[in-house]
Design an enzyme around this catalytic site. Structure first.
Site, PDB file in Angstrom:
ATOM      1  N   GLY A  70       0.816  -1.210   0.000  1.00 21.77           N
ATOM      2  CA  GLY A  70       0.000   0.000   0.000  1.00 21.77           C
ATOM      3  C   GLY A  70       0.847   1.257   0.000  1.00 21.77           C
ATOM      4  O   GLY A  70       1.858   1.338   0.689  1.00 21.77           O
ATOM      5  N   GLY A  93      -0.476   4.425   0.614  1.00 23.35           N
ATOM      6  CA  GLY A  93      -1.178   5.516   1.289  1.00 23.35           C
ATOM      7  C   GLY A  93      -0.202   6.197   2.231  1.00 23.35           C
ATOM      8  O   GLY A  93       1.015   6.064   2.075  1.00 23.35           O
ATOM      9  N   GLU A 124     -16.401  18.320   6.658  1.00 26.14           N
ATOM     10  CA  GLU A 124     -15.624  19.098   5.687  1.00 26.14           C
ATOM     11  C   GLU A 124     -16.300  19.063   4.311  1.00 26.14           C
ATOM     12  O   GLU A 124     -16.366  20.078   3.622  1.00 26.14           O
ATOM     13  CB  GLU A 124     -14.183  18.586   5.604  1.00 26.14           C
ATOM     14  CG  GLU A 124     -13.421  18.843   6.907  1.00 26.14           C
ATOM     15  CD  GLU A 124     -11.911  18.702   6.784  1.00 26.14           C
ATOM     16  OE1 GLU A 124     -11.458  17.919   5.940  1.00 26.14           O
ATOM     17  OE2 GLU A 124     -11.200  19.384   7.545  1.00 26.14           O
ATOM     18  N   ASP A 179      -4.807   2.544   9.202  1.00 26.17           N
ATOM     19  CA  ASP A 179      -6.217   2.146   9.336  1.00 26.17           C
ATOM     20  C   ASP A 179      -6.425   0.649   9.476  1.00 26.17           C
ATOM     21  O   ASP A 179      -7.514   0.217   9.837  1.00 26.17           O
ATOM     22  CB  ASP A 179      -7.012   2.590   8.097  1.00 26.17           C
ATOM     23  CG  ASP A 179      -7.154   4.089   8.016  1.00 26.17           C
ATOM     24  OD1 ASP A 179      -6.499   4.796   8.802  1.00 26.17           O
ATOM     25  OD2 ASP A 179      -7.929   4.555   7.167  1.00 26.17           O
ATOM     26  N   GLN A 217      -2.180  11.327  10.596  1.00 33.38           N
ATOM     27  CA  GLN A 217      -1.041  11.581  11.471  1.00 33.38           C
ATOM     28  C   GLN A 217      -0.647  10.353  12.267  1.00 33.38           C
ATOM     29  O   GLN A 217       0.545  10.141  12.539  1.00 33.38           O
ATOM     30  CB  GLN A 217      -1.241  12.816  12.361  1.00 33.38           C
ATOM     31  CG  GLN A 217      -2.367  12.773  13.353  1.00 33.38           C
ATOM     32  CD  GLN A 217      -2.319  13.999  14.298  1.00 33.38           C
ATOM     33  OE1 GLN A 217      -1.263  14.367  14.782  1.00 33.38           O
ATOM     34  NE2 GLN A 217      -3.460  14.611  14.534  1.00 33.38           N
TER      35      GLN A 217
END
Lengths: 416, 416
Positions: free
Chosen positions: B10, B12, B173, B303, B321
């Site tokens: 991954g 990310g 948002e 995650d 973060q």
């Protein structure tokens, strides 16, 4: 005085400029409605489509939303797809219902002309819409990703061969942009790939490239293309396209997974279906006022009209500058007709030609003065930047170019 | 010394930062290979995804191509989709074949958690990828185009009702960005539409919004949302979603064509399928070194890892973060292991939170200092601009924002 309605079909160069000029010309005739129909809600600036494919300019920056443009005007923009035109009944059938008209401007543009070549329509990419440009970009990046994993040299070479059929303006501008992207960015980032395995083949049926510019400039351009490593083949009509190969008239076969058809255009099928006189490309033959001879009040312009130029003894080419000049003339004629004034015949004034040949290079002629190399390229950028509609897009495209001068091009394959 | 291979799954925040830190930490251990696998060829900066939907930022500007990033490093990026992880056999099965490893970093991220709500997975939009963001934008513009033509007031109101399920950071948002787009741009350009028919509904199952920030800021944020006209409903779990309606637990039905599911995440299915201990969200439970207790040398982060914070007495939240700090810790631990040094437990240091609430507004807390309104918004822009990877994207996003301050947003529905 009863209300009258002018309906404009299509928001390409012809339709959009017709709407803008009519709005200005009819400032006093408040009772005349102007309706603009298009299947999208934006105007696409086609001359920069090849830069979308190469990643030099963002897709949205060459697109002008129509609603804000006409917000404070009387032009009523409706997003509707034209299904057919009833010239007898003076009405347009759309997917959103019927629209009647007193005056009609047909500016539906063109579609790709595959010249009935076997397999072309089914297999080849085209470059007529934003979706085409984005799809072709993704396909090109996918070919490099796949070639990077491919061990078989024949299959790898096929993945890395790109064939652009037709060396007109679109084919040549796209080919040089892609060559820049491949040589300056992609090959650096795929170190396992050998640059000698990459081929960009440009077969052209006729004996010269870019018919829009003078013969001298076309030869100069051909020389530039060949020095960039693009394989231009003249007198080489394509006779068949299949998944995996392009066959030329001389029997030669180019093994490739990527065929882009940039060989020509023909009229929109709706125009082709009109019960009036048309040429071999399906374009309606208009008189000197750009009017349909049997249907006064109905005008056609741009790529869907056959308008002969008495000086050239030939029909005007399907270019933006022709469409824009015709749009102004049609708007003027309709305004005159509404006021009961005499109409004036349309005269085309050629302003010049510019062909971009990748970063820092080009050929062109403006007002009889020929340019090539960097001056032609800078002029190309200046002229087309100025022709973009709206300051927002001008600023954004200029910024894209400035950022592009300092940083490497993107090579992310974005799935959408 | 035999060659060793570290494989990172991954690209990310977790995987990309793990690769970057490992590359730096292993500068001297030339014999160790680092392999990074991802199904795309780019890193996506997720915190700006809502600005893609609103059209404030160009899609490509939040995307960093991976190959140029690792061109001059030893990190071997391979575009491959992970099929399964064989922890016993120390190998990864991908669509491009097998990859063996000595050390493994699992950073495959999360997928949307629909909490088994009826019809949600089939009907609702999500906001996890670039495709999601672009697709949602086009859908939203299509709703306005259709509403503009719709005569039936009930159907028109349904087209103009937008329901965002879950008032976490993403939901809030996105809601404020959409509200800006609708109120400041769309309604001006669809003059036939009545602003009072537009609804933005934000049902939230719990009793407060944005769980990431302190309770005081959350209440301040709620007040700001409501003053912007966003209908936030607390203690309002969604129990069913269907084409045309959302049903809340209290039996109320919101008629809408647009449901965006921003209610939470769960582990990637590949992680969920691993034969190790997992939590109720399918995340693997890691020890204080972020290592899988039964499989030394295999790490999970971001995650897809359940990492408990002894001070919070709760698992760390699925935020960027957390993933970035964990990536640094894992890289450090692997480098130490390769050198035979003792490893150090991971300690999370919370740096703060910032939530943007549309143009010129926000709430946040950094180093114990709370901000709201314009200062929080400016800080949000400064912080996230700095966190973008690469100067090219920083420059381009900053220019998008500057251009956005001077011109109206785009409302072209681009079909791709």
């Amino acid at each position: 005085m009863p209300d009258r309605q002018v309906v404009i079909l299509g928001a390409g160069f012809g339709g959009l400029y017709a709407a803008l000029h009519l709005e200005r010309a009819l400032r006093r005739e408040r009772s005349t409605r102007i309706v603009l129909l298009d299947k999208g809600n934006y105007h696409l600036f086609l001359p920069m489509l090849h830069e979308i494919t190469s990643g030099g300019v963002e897709p949205r920056h060459v697109v002008r939303p129509l609603r804000p443009l006409f917000r404070k005007t009387r032009v009523d923009f409706r997003r509707a797809e034209v299904r057919s035109i009833d010239l007898e009944g003076r009405r347009i059938l759309t997917d959103q219902g019927e629209v009647g008209y007193d005056y009609l401007v047909i500016a539906l543009g063109s579609t790709t002309n595959f010249f009935s070549v076997d397999g072309a329509a089914e297999t080849a990419f085209t470059l007529k819409s934003l979706k085409d440009a984005v799809g072709l970009r993704n396909h090109l990046l996918e070919m490099f990703e796949r070639a990077d994993l491919e061990r078989d040299p024949d299959r790898r070479r096929r993945l890395l061969t790109f064939c652009l059929v037709g060396a007109g303006c679109t084919g040549v501008e796209l080919a040089t942009e892609l060559q820049d992207l491949i040589q300056k960015t992609l090959l650096r980032n795929y170190p396992h790939l050998d640059g000698r395995e990459v081929r960009l083949v440009l077969p052209e049926a006729s004996g010269r490239i870019v018919p829009c510019v003078s013969s001298r400039l076309a030869w100069l351009g051909l020389d530039k293309l060949r020095r960039k490593g693009i394989e231009v083949r003249l007198h080489a009509p394509v006779i068949a396209v299949s998944e995996g190969a392009v066959t030329l008239a001389d029997g030669k076969v180019v093994p490739t997974e990527t065929v882009v058809w940039t060989a020509g255009v023909k009229a929109n099928p709706i125009v082709e279906g009109l019960p009036v006189e048309k040429d071999e490309l399906g374009r309606v033959i208009v008189d000197e006022y750009l009017e349909l001879p049997q249907f006064p009040g109905a005008f056609a312009l741009g790529d869907c009209a056959h308008c002969s130029d008495p000086r050239l003894q030939a029909p005007l080419p399907p270019t933006a500058q022709v469409a824009v000049q015709q749009a102004r003339a049609v708007a003027d004629t309709i305004a005159k007709a509404l006021r009961g004034q005499a109409k004036r015949p349309f005269v085309y004034r050629h302003q010049g030609d510019l062909v971009s040949l990748g970063s820092g290079d080009g050929v062109g002629e403006i007002g009889g003065v020929a340019f090539s190399g960097l001056p032609a390229w800078l002029l190309w950028r200046a002229v087309f930047l100025g022709k973009l509609i709206g300051w927002k897009n001008r600023v954004r495209v200029a910024l894209d170019w400035i950022v592009g001068a300092f940083f490497e091009r993107d090579i992310s394959k974005l799935e959408w």
